[in-house]
Design an enzyme around this catalytic site. Structure first.
Site, short mmCIF file in Angstrom:
data_model
loop_
_atom_site.label_atom_id
_atom_site.label_comp_id
_atom_site.label_asym_id
_atom_site.label_seq_id
_atom_site.Cartn_x
_atom_site.Cartn_y
_atom_site.Cartn_z
N SER A 67 0.82 -1.22 0.00
CA SER A 67 0.00 0.00 0.00
C SER A 67 0.86 1.27 0.00
O SER A 67 1.82 1.38 0.76
CB SER A 67 -0.92 0.01 1.22
N THR A 94 -8.85 -1.59 2.98
CA THR A 94 -8.72 -2.07 1.61
C THR A 94 -9.09 -3.54 1.55
O THR A 94 -9.58 -4.11 2.54
CB THR A 94 -7.31 -1.72 1.06
N LYS A 137 -13.51 -4.29 2.73
CA LYS A 137 -14.36 -3.11 2.51
C LYS A 137 -15.82 -3.34 2.90
O LYS A 137 -16.49 -2.43 3.39
CB LYS A 137 -14.25 -2.63 1.06
N ASN A 158 -14.23 2.34 2.55
CA ASN A 158 -12.76 2.29 2.60
C ASN A 158 -12.24 3.20 3.72
O ASN A 158 -11.04 3.46 3.79
CB ASN A 158 -12.14 2.70 1.26
N TYR A 160 -2.53 1.10 -11.06
CA TYR A 160 -1.38 2.01 -10.97
C TYR A 160 -0.03 1.31 -11.01
O TYR A 160 1.01 1.95 -10.87
CB TYR A 160 -1.49 2.98 -9.78
N GLY A 220 -4.41 5.19 -12.00
CA GLY A 220 -4.78 4.73 -10.67
C GLY A 220 -4.16 5.56 -9.55
O GLY A 220 -4.73 5.66 -8.46
#
Ligand code: ATR
Length: 295
Positions: free
Chosen positions: A33, A82, A86, A107, A236, A257
């Site tokens: 993350s 995440t 969720k 989230n 991303y 992203g």
């Protein structure tokens, strides 16, 4: 664990007495993350004494609920949530925002005096990424959504927020697109019709995992894409998916992203740390450098 501190802050007395502000991101896996880095950068800039910690919690509701109970006991202000938690976050919350309720997923959990409150800043994040990219251009009115998995629902709600009224959805498994289409008043198209459909919309959004590192690319012919059509990708890694690259070659405005990720982080930072979260080039550059370092 990223450390957030500002020893030079002349106004250190109150934060020291109160203890550092604690928040984090809960998921599994969570080590990839970028959220801890985003919050750390903002905290340094704002001179906030706090920690934003990645928290790996097993994928079951009971474990999630126990972990949240513990975080509240030790004074966490809130957490981002995440995959795969969720839906658990929404279930755990005492109250929920309209966005989280409509999405059926949250989230963000904020631990207040009235119990945990769920929100969904993925929706606001995508809507703000679109609006931020537009500049002087008119907001999109029509959209083509590729994919009908977990991410598609939030994207649909975000597009509606930006003013999109004509929504088309297509998915490899047509029934899933039909279910989502029926729930949100969208036209369902066959997966084989995706290339033709790009000609008639103001924004195309890939919500599938296609194009992500290690996944096959999204096969789509953009030759009929209008140059004023925006193209967005939730992926991303890589930052520039084959889809975005092809769209840029045609002169289209693109959203990746990372744009979405930065914007979705704003409400959490503002709620838990300090009202000074800003999405700007400096933040983007630091995140891009981190992604490059990771390879
Ligand atoms: P969920 O949230 O339901 O678990 P997901 O993994 O988030 O699903 O969703 C992945 C999305 O990528 C789905 O729309 C999926 O299409 P299917 O519903 O047909 O599975 C899409 N997807 C994944 N691999 C794909 C591929 N090779 N070709 C086309 N679509 C693909």
């Amino acid at each position: 664990m990223p450390k957030i501190s500002n020893p030079d802050n002349s106004n250190l007395t109150a934060p020291v007495l109160a203890g550092p502000i604690l928040a984090g991101v809960v998921g599994v896996p969570v080590d990839h993350s970028l959220s801890p880095l985003i919050h750390t950068i903002w905290a340094h800039r704002a001179g906030v004494n706090g920690y934003y910690i990645p928290l790996a919690v097993p994928p079951y509701y009971d474990d999630f609920a126990k972990a949240m109970d513990s975080l509240r006991v030790i004074g966490f202000k809130g957490v981002n949530v995440t995959l795969p938690h969720k839906e658990h976050a929404l279930r755990y919350a005492a109250t929920a925002s309209p966005d989280a309720t409509k999405a059926g997923a949250a989230n963000m959990l904020t631990f207040g005096e009235d119990g945990p409150h769920a929100d969904n800043s993925d929706i606001e994040g995508f809507a703000n990424a679109v609006m931020g990219a537009l500049g002087e251009r008119a907001a999109p009115r029509s959209a083509l959504i590729l994919g009908a998995g977990g991410a598609a629902r939030g994207i649909v709600l975000a597009l509606k927020k930006t003013g999109v009224v004509d929504l088309k959805i297509t998915n490899r498994t047509r029934e899933k697109a039909e279910r989502l289409g029926a729930a949100f008043g969208m036209t369902t198209l066959d997966w084989s019709a995706r290339s033709d459909a790009v000609a008639s919309v103001d924004i195309v959004v890939n919500t599938t995992s296609l194009g992500m590192s290690g996944q096959p690319p999204l096969e789509i012919d953009l030759s009929s894409l209008h140059k004023n059509t925006m193209v967005a990708d939730i992926v991303y890694t890589p930052l520039e998916t084959p889809l975005l690259k092809a769209a840029q070659e045609r002169g289209a405005l693109t959203i990746n992203g990372l744009d979405m990720l930065m914007h979705q982080a704003v409400p959490g930072f503002n709620a838990w740390f300090d009202d000074q979260a800003h999405v700007n080039k400096a933040l983007r550059d630091e995140l891009v450098a981190e992604l490059k370092k990771r390879g």
